[in-house]
Scaffold this motif. Structure first.
Motif, PDB file in Angstrom:
ATOM      1  N   PRO A   1       0.808  -1.223   0.000  1.00 19.97           N
ATOM      2  CA  PRO A   1       0.000   0.000   0.000  1.00 19.97           C
ATOM      3  C   PRO A   1       0.843   1.276   0.000  1.00 19.97           C
ATOM      4  CG  PRO A   1      -0.891  -1.535   1.578  1.00 19.97           C
ATOM      5  CD  PRO A   1       0.419  -2.098   1.111  1.00 19.97           C
TER       6      PRO A   1
ATOM      7  N   THR B   1      -2.174   3.441  -2.410  1.00 20.66           N
ATOM      8  CA  THR B   1      -3.551   3.063  -2.111  1.00 20.66           C
ATOM      9  C   THR B   1      -3.653   2.715  -0.634  1.00 20.66           C
ATOM     10  OG1 THR B   1      -3.734   2.121  -4.307  1.00 20.66           O
ATOM     11  CG2 THR B   1      -5.406   1.485  -2.717  1.00 20.66           C
TER      12      THR B   1
ATOM     13  N   THR C   1       0.011  -0.026   5.893  1.00 28.93           N
ATOM     14  CA  THR C   1       1.354  -0.535   6.156  1.00 28.93           C
ATOM     15  C   THR C   1       1.702  -0.449   7.643  1.00 28.93           C
ATOM     16  OG1 THR C   1       2.076  -0.008   3.925  1.00 28.93           O
ATOM     17  CG2 THR C   1       3.787  -0.318   5.574  1.00 28.93           C
TER      18      THR C   1
END
Length: 62
Positions: free
Chosen positions: A2, A7, A12
């Protein structure tokens, strides 16, 4: 992924915190069962997860 793709980059550090909690609980389980070799592996994984979470939630995060 990500953080690389942009996105939902908050996933994370959230995943890193979740993994750190799981590794801390796993250390407790291995200590209770006297499995010292597994504790070392869990400590390495815990340290890396904390490092990622600290870096992503820290003052210089993206």
């Amino acid at each position: 992924m990500p953080a690389w793709t942009g996105t939902a980059p908050v996933l994370t550090p959230t995943a890193a915190v979740g993994l750190a909690v799981i590794m801390a609980l796993a250390i407790g389980t291995h200590v209770r069962r006297r499995e010292s070799s597994a504790v070392v592996v869990n400590l390495v994984l815990l340290a890396s997860a904390v490092f990622v979470a600290w870096g992503r939630f820290g003052p210089h995060s993206y």
